[in-house]
Write a protein that holds these residues in place. Structure first.
Motif, PDB file in Angstrom:
ATOM      1  N   GLY A  16      29.880  -3.396 -13.622  1.00 35.76           N
ATOM      2  CA  GLY A  16      29.404  -4.229 -13.093  1.00 35.76           C
ATOM      3  C   GLY A  16      28.615  -4.126 -11.397  1.00 35.76           C
ATOM      4  O   GLY A  16      28.356  -4.600 -11.576  1.00 35.76           O
ATOM      5  N   VAL A  17      29.710  -2.976 -11.415  1.00 32.54           N
ATOM      6  CA  VAL A  17      29.328  -3.163  -9.821  1.00 32.54           C
ATOM      7  C   VAL A  17      28.427  -1.887  -9.319  1.00 32.54           C
ATOM      8  O   VAL A  17      27.954  -0.821  -9.983  1.00 32.54           O
ATOM      9  N   LYS A  18      27.542  -2.365  -8.816  1.00 33.08           N
ATOM     10  CA  LYS A  18      26.576  -1.831  -8.708  1.00 33.08           C
ATOM     11  C   LYS A  18      26.578  -0.653  -7.047  1.00 33.08           C
ATOM     12  O   LYS A  18      26.715  -1.495  -5.588  1.00 33.08           O
ATOM     13  N   ALA A  19      27.133   0.421  -7.125  1.00 37.63           N
ATOM     14  CA  ALA A  19      27.702   0.994  -5.664  1.00 37.63           C
ATOM     15  C   ALA A  19      26.353   1.739  -5.341  1.00 37.63           C
ATOM     16  O   ALA A  19      26.361   2.152  -4.375  1.00 37.63           O
ATOM     17  N   LEU A  20      25.705   1.941  -6.090  1.00 32.64           N
ATOM     18  CA  LEU A  20      24.533   2.198  -5.048  1.00 32.64           C
ATOM     19  C   LEU A  20      22.956   1.388  -5.496  1.00 32.64           C
ATOM     20  O   LEU A  20      22.323   1.431  -7.140  1.00 32.64           O
ATOM     21  N   ASP A  21      22.066   1.116  -4.648  1.00 32.76           N
ATOM     22  CA  ASP A  21      20.886  -0.179  -4.634  1.00 32.76           C
ATOM     23  C   ASP A  21      19.361   0.390  -4.475  1.00 32.76           C
ATOM     24  O   ASP A  21      19.612   0.453  -2.770  1.00 32.76           O
ATOM     25  N   SER A  22      18.786   1.754  -5.059  1.00 32.42           N
ATOM     26  CA  SER A  22      18.185   1.426  -4.455  1.00 32.42           C
ATOM     27  C   SER A  22      17.752   2.778  -3.184  1.00 32.42           C
ATOM     28  O   SER A  22      17.189   1.983  -2.429  1.00 32.42           O
ATOM     29  N   LEU A  23      18.654   3.751  -3.291  1.00 31.42           N
ATOM     30  CA  LEU A  23      18.917   4.023  -1.748  1.00 31.42           C
ATOM     31  C   LEU A  23      18.396   5.274  -1.468  1.00 31.42           C
ATOM     32  O   LEU A  23      17.745   5.928  -2.898  1.00 31.42           O
ATOM     33  N   SER A  24      16.993   4.734  -0.400  1.00 33.09           N
ATOM     34  CA  SER A  24      16.785   6.742   0.494  1.00 33.09           C
ATOM     35  C   SER A  24      16.946   6.809   1.138  1.00 33.09           C
ATOM     36  O   SER A  24      17.591   5.970   2.147  1.00 33.09           O
ATOM     37  N   LEU A  25      16.810   8.561   1.588  1.00 39.70           N
ATOM     38  CA  LEU A  25      17.283   8.902   2.380  1.00 39.70           C
ATOM     39  C   LEU A  25      16.870  10.244   2.940  1.00 39.70           C
ATOM     40  O   LEU A  25      16.475  10.549   1.991  1.00 39.70           O
ATOM     41  N   GLU A  26      16.579  10.598   3.974  1.00 40.05           N
ATOM     42  CA  GLU A  26      16.015  12.263   3.936  1.00 40.05           C
ATOM     43  C   GLU A  26      17.273  12.498   5.121  1.00 40.05           C
ATOM     44  O   GLU A  26      17.183  11.867   6.662  1.00 40.05           O
ATOM     45  N   ILE A  27      17.890  14.592   5.240  1.00 37.52           N
ATOM     46  CA  ILE A  27      18.301  14.961   6.040  1.00 37.52           C
ATOM     47  C   ILE A  27      18.063  15.941   5.962  1.00 37.52           C
ATOM     48  O   ILE A  27      17.790  16.655   4.937  1.00 37.52           O
ATOM     49  N   ARG A  28      18.282  16.448   7.221  1.00 38.95           N
ATOM     50  CA  ARG A  28      17.524  17.999   7.603  1.00 38.95           C
ATOM     51  C   ARG A  28      18.707  18.686   8.246  1.00 38.95           C
ATOM     52  O   ARG A  28      19.757  18.046   8.199  1.00 38.95           O
ATOM     53  N   ASN A 208      26.098   0.002   3.063  1.00 32.22           N
ATOM     54  CA  ASN A 208      27.059  -1.475   2.840  1.00 32.22           C
ATOM     55  C   ASN A 208      26.504  -1.596   1.757  1.00 32.22           C
ATOM     56  O   ASN A 208      24.964  -1.873   1.785  1.00 32.22           O
ATOM     57  N   LYS A 209      27.293  -2.010   0.504  1.00 31.22           N
ATOM     58  CA  LYS A 209      26.893  -2.642  -0.706  1.00 31.22           C
ATOM     59  C   LYS A 209      25.807  -1.664  -1.618  1.00 31.22           C
ATOM     60  O   LYS A 209      25.146  -2.077  -1.404  1.00 31.22           O
ATOM     61  N   GLY A 210      25.987  -0.747  -1.477  1.00 29.67           N
ATOM     62  CA  GLY A 210      25.167   0.343  -1.836  1.00 29.67           C
ATOM     63  C   GLY A 210      24.454   0.426  -1.272  1.00 29.67           C
ATOM     64  O   GLY A 210      23.074   1.082  -1.930  1.00 29.67           O
ATOM     65  N   LYS A 211      23.418   0.291  -0.092  1.00 28.54           N
ATOM     66  CA  LYS A 211      21.718  -0.289   0.329  1.00 28.54           C
ATOM     67  C   LYS A 211      22.548   0.715   1.967  1.00 28.54           C
ATOM     68  O   LYS A 211      23.141   0.586   2.572  1.00 28.54           O
ATOM     69  N   ILE A 212      21.112   1.793   2.459  1.00 26.68           N
ATOM     70  CA  ILE A 212      21.287   2.230   4.011  1.00 26.68           C
ATOM     71  C   ILE A 212      20.474   1.581   4.448  1.00 26.68           C
ATOM     72  O   ILE A 212      19.700   0.984   4.427  1.00 26.68           O
ATOM     73  N   LEU A 213      21.488   0.797   6.208  1.00 26.66           N
ATOM     74  CA  LEU A 213      21.062  -0.816   6.470  1.00 26.66           C
ATOM     75  C   LEU A 213      20.255   0.445   7.526  1.00 26.66           C
ATOM     76  O   LEU A 213      19.030  -0.371   8.293  1.00 26.66           O
ATOM     77  N   ALA A 214      20.330   0.953   7.770  1.00 27.95           N
ATOM     78  CA  ALA A 214      19.743   1.867   9.525  1.00 27.95           C
ATOM     79  C   ALA A 214      20.214   2.841   8.556  1.00 27.95           C
ATOM     80  O   ALA A 214      21.195   3.665   8.935  1.00 27.95           O
ATOM     81  N   LYS A 215      19.353   3.880  10.221  1.00 23.85           N
ATOM     82  CA  LYS A 215      19.493   5.167   9.938  1.00 23.85           C
ATOM     83  C   LYS A 215      18.839   5.628  11.220  1.00 23.85           C
ATOM     84  O   LYS A 215      17.319   5.673  11.382  1.00 23.85           O
ATOM     85  N   GLY A 216      18.902   6.929  11.927  1.00 23.66           N
ATOM     86  CA  GLY A 216      18.632   7.521  13.186  1.00 23.66           C
ATOM     87  C   GLY A 216      19.918   7.707  13.658  1.00 23.66           C
ATOM     88  O   GLY A 216      20.466   8.689  13.799  1.00 23.66           O
ATOM     89  N   LYS A 217      19.254   8.542  15.815  1.00 22.28           N
ATOM     90  CA  LYS A 217      20.448   8.720  16.455  1.00 22.28           C
ATOM     91  C   LYS A 217      21.272   7.690  16.936  1.00 22.28           C
ATOM     92  O   LYS A 217      20.572   6.893  17.352  1.00 22.28           O
ATOM     93  N   PRO A 218      22.078   8.251  17.023  1.00 24.78           N
ATOM     94  CA  PRO A 218      23.562   7.417  17.329  1.00 24.78           C
ATOM     95  C   PRO A 218      23.138   7.324  18.974  1.00 24.78           C
ATOM     96  O   PRO A 218      22.852   5.885  19.080  1.00 24.78           O
ATOM     97  N   ALA A 219      22.440   7.579  19.673  1.00 26.87           N
ATOM     98  CA  ALA A 219      22.181   7.366  21.085  1.00 26.87           C
ATOM     99  C   ALA A 219      21.150   6.666  21.259  1.00 26.87           C
ATOM    100  O   ALA A 219      20.957   5.096  21.972  1.00 26.87           O
ATOM    101  N   ASP A 220      19.888   6.487  20.054  1.00 23.19           N
ATOM    102  CA  ASP A 220      19.150   5.658  20.338  1.00 23.19           C
ATOM    103  C   ASP A 220      19.810   3.808  19.828  1.00 23.19           C
ATOM    104  O   ASP A 220      18.853   2.826  19.939  1.00 23.19           O
ATOM    105  N   PHE A 221      20.220   4.400  18.265  1.00 20.07           N
ATOM    106  CA  PHE A 221      21.171   2.448  17.952  1.00 20.07           C
ATOM    107  C   PHE A 221      21.789   1.814  19.458  1.00 20.07           C
ATOM    108  O   PHE A 221      21.855   1.035  19.662  1.00 20.07           O
TER     109      PHE A 221
END
Length: 291
Positions: A16-28, A208-221
């Protein structure tokens, strides 16, 4: 330019553990840090990308190839260092790396030998090439792991919690090795250690919890958190009261005193002083924003 595109990836295990929850990501190309606490779903994502398990739904493409419909298409271009991997007893580093090279399809013996020896040298294991991998220290074993991941000149390299359990010297040595791999590949570093991402990665995502909370450059965060982070030294018995009144991001005990960081848009008063944010503050800010 390599491109890994993940859309609406979902995975629920039988318990019953939802490891990935409609996760989207683009990596170059470049070093990409996937940061999250234990149990966030990072290893589930890495195993799915490596073709070790199928998702329930969603899409994964690498350079236009559909990894779910044709997982073999990426395995020729993939290098994977899992969080835990076993080795055969009484097999030397050279022999085991050669065996893995054959399994990866490197059938031309002279070029295979040249690549194996070059990777042992690159990972600083050449002088131990005749030593059994089973006897290697944790750091040496991890460097052997990255050597096998680099066999066949992969364009996508995944490393899952590679420095967990390593002492500081071995951790630095391993991170230096990762940084040398180059910018012409995608290297995904999955970890819960903020410092590794800060030191190595030009782009990152917090999971966290199977979702991407945020993405970007460390310096921008870090820049987005400027002028919104405050610190104070308190008695540890007062922590609960501060948690109830302020948005507490982190706390650190030192010589009986508790140093706390809070998030506030404006000066919160109460003796708090402004402090420059770090990537660790960003991490805790993102995690606490949904909890």
């Amino acid at each position: 330019m390599n491109a890994l595109i993940i859309k609406n990836l979902t995975k629920t295990y039988k318990n019953g553990v939802k490891a990935l929850d409609s996760l989207s990501l683009e990596i170059r190309n470049g070093m990409f840090g996937l940061l999250g606490p234990n149990g966030a779903g990072k290893s589930s994502l890495m195993k799915t990308l490596a073709g070790l398990q199928q998702p329930d739904a969603g899409q994964i493409s690498f350079n236009g190839n559909n990894l779910i419909e044709d997982p073999l298409s990426v395995k020729k271009l993939l290098g994977f260092l899992p969080q835990d991997f076993g080795v055969y007893p009484k097999v030397s580093a050279y022999d085991l790396l050669t065996h893995i090279a054959v399994l990866k399809g490197l059938i031309h013996a002279p070029s295979r030998k040249e690549q194996v020896l070059a990777l042992l040298d690159q990972t600083n294991l050449y002088s131990q090439r005749h030593q059994d991998v089973y006897t290697f220290s944790g750091g040496m074993r991890q460097r052997f792991g990255i050597a096998q991941a680099l066999l066949g000149d992969p364009q996508l390299i995944i490393v899952d919690e590679p420095t967990a359990g390593l002492d500081p010297e071995e951790r630095n040595r391993f991170n230096n090795l990762l940084s040398e791999i180059g910018e012409e590949k995608i290297v995904i570093l999955s970890t819960h250690l903020v410092e590794d991402v800060k030191n190595l990665c030009t782009h990152m995502a917090v999971m966290n919890k199977g979702k991407i909370l945020a993405k970007g450059k460390p310096a921008d965060f870090i820049g987005a958190l400027a002028d919104k982070l405050w610190q104070k030294t308190i008695n540890k018995v007062d922590k609960l009261a501060y948690e109830q009144q302020f948005r507490l991001l982190s706390s650190q005990l030192n010589t009986g005193k508790l140093y706390i960081h809070i998030y506030a848009e404006d000066d919160p008063g109460h003796g708090f002083e402004p402090v420059k944010p770090t990537l660790e503050d960003v991490y805790f800010h993102l995690l606490t924003s949904i909890n």
